[in-house]
Design a protein around this motif. Structure first.
Motif, short mmCIF file in Angstrom:
data_model
loop_
_atom_site.label_atom_id
_atom_site.label_comp_id
_atom_site.label_asym_id
_atom_site.label_seq_id
_atom_site.Cartn_x
_atom_site.Cartn_y
_atom_site.Cartn_z
N PHE A 79 -13.07 -1.09 -10.30
CA PHE A 79 -12.80 0.26 -10.07
C PHE A 79 -13.77 1.29 -10.62
N THR A 139 -15.14 -1.04 -3.61
CA THR A 139 -13.89 -1.88 -3.72
C THR A 139 -13.54 -2.33 -2.58
N GLY A 140 -13.13 -3.51 -2.08
CA GLY A 140 -12.87 -4.51 -3.13
C GLY A 140 -13.90 -5.52 -2.94
N ILE A 151 -8.74 -6.99 -4.59
CA ILE A 151 -9.90 -6.86 -5.30
C ILE A 151 -10.03 -8.09 -6.15
#
Length: 427
Positions: A326, A320-321, A83
């Motif tokens: 998140f 995500t990502g 991420i």
């Protein structure tokens, strides 16, 4: 804890969509909610909850807001470790970061490690259900479902299918995609709180033969969801036109192969043509807005107001990502900012609804999750509206609940998550 529990606080539930009429009027605020085992038994006054369950354990959350757990309608759990990777357009980003990371999921131990990490991170942010792409490896699906099952969590996921325009180490075939997806579906779909989603990544990475195979599998199992990507970036759309010259538009590359339906989930859906919008609405398909991803990768501005006015079914997601957080709070903030850029700011009630009931509705699970009402599954999040000094000083002078809640939407993170319940258990 699986007995009876009363949670006290500002309990928010939705009587209808806040996109229909005055947003605040769609919301009911109660004093307490009664959890009985894995489900919500009742909502109302504290006196009524105590009368209904005089022996229940009781937790007083004071001025905290109690909501349905957040529902993230489009994620790639295998992208957890990569991420916030710098600076690429979609296709370059996939080749540079995503595909090398996804290669690692042939290893069951690595898949299990990332699945556990992902579910830990998202629970800390108040997300209780998500719909995830896995990788081409059946091991990635097994790891995710096994970890979610151990936590008693309602999740949706599927093996990502790709048989072209991807590295050789991440390609399957039309036949193997069908066979492996079918085997995973038959093993997991409907077990505990697990649902399978048939998952062609997107038209550029599937041959027509593979899309046909996925369409056939969906026709055989119409109660499953189907998830893919649609019209995320303009250069992607041009690529699709070159790969499918006979198609009327991007959506038609799915429609021709049996991959358009009411249980279909189409991630991003930014640059839609009129025919596509009409067909998606006619089928009641789910359009999944991924605002942090759309800004992070430079994809464009989702037309929330226009699509809602048409009667589209819309959910919200972190992606995500490709998305850079998140947190569904951060995702709501990004949705607000994109609305502002399009000239239509979203009310706090609309943002909360998108992250709960709206996403659950897109997943066809709004009878189970996404709201606080008797009979619903007890997935809950408790928000602290004064989780940081900056948020606390703003909410302290608010004139109403919405003004108090909005700073947490715009500036909140995992520190705002005071408590999370999944399936009637505090986690």
């Amino acid at each position: 804890m699986t007995g009876k529990t009363i949670l006290r606080g500002q309990v928010l539930s939705f009587a209808r969509s806040p996109f229909e009429g005055a947003p605040a009027d769609a919301v009911q605020v109660d004093e307490a909610v009664l959890i009985d085992g894995s489900h919500i038994a009742a909502v109302g006054t504290l006196a009524a909850m105590r009368a209904a369950a005089p022996d229940a354990a009781e937790t007083n959350h004071g001025a905290h807001v109690i909501l349905a757990g957040f529902v993230d309608a489009h994620v790639h759990y295998p992208q957890t470790a990569m991420i916030a990777s710098w600076g690429k357009r979609l296709i370059d980003w996939l080749n540079t970061y995503t595909f090398p990371e996804e290669r690692k999921f042939a290893d069951p131990a690595y898949a299990s490690e990332i699945a556990a990490r992902y579910l830990d991170l998202t629970a800390a942010h108040g997300t209780t259900t998500m719909c995830s792409f896995c990788t081409i490896h059946p091991e990635s699906v097994e790891a995710f479902f096994s970890e979610a099952q151990a936590r008693g969590q309602r999740v949706v996921a599927g093996k990502t299918c790709m048989d072209r325009n991807a590295p050789e180490f991440l390609r399957d075939t039309a036949q193997s995609a069908y066979d492996q997806s079918r085997a995973l579906l038959q093993k997991w779909h409907g077990v505990d709180r697990i649902s399978y989603a048939i998952t062609p990544r997107f038209s550029p990475t599937s041959t027509p033969e593979q899309l046909d195979a996925m369409g056939a599998l969906w026709a055989e199992h119409p109660d499953c969801l189907m998830q893919t990507h649609l019209s995320e970036q303009t250069d992607e759309i041009e690529w699709v036109k070159g790969l499918y010259p006979e198609a009327r538009d991007y959506l038609d590359t799915y429609e021709q192969h049996g991959l358009l339906g009411g249980r279909g989930l189409y991630g991003h859906a930014i640059h839609l043509e009129k025919r596509e919008r009409d067909r998606l609405r006619e089928h009641g398909a789910g359009l999944i807005h991924c605002p942090t991803s759309n800004t992070f990768i430079g994809s464009g501005l989702f037309d929330m107001a226009g699509l809602m006015a048409e009667g589209q079914r819309i959910g919200l997601a972190t992606d995500t990502g490709g998305g850079s957080s998140f947190s569904m709070l951060r995702t709501m903030a990004a949705a607000y900012e994109i609305g502002q850029l399009r000239g239509v700011p979203l009310h706090a009630a609309q943002l909360i609804w998108l992250a709960t009931q709206g996403s659950a509705r897109a997943l066809r699970m709004d009878h189970q999750i996404g709201n606080i009402a008797p009979g619903m599954e007890a997935d809950l999040v408790v928000l602290d509206l004064a989780s940081t000094p900056a948020i606390a000083q703003r909410s302290a002078v608010a004139d109403d609940l919405w003004e108090a809640l909005f700073p947490t939407i715009m500036m909140g993170d995992d520190r705002a998550i005071a408590e999370v319940w999944i399936g009637g258990r505090r986690v």
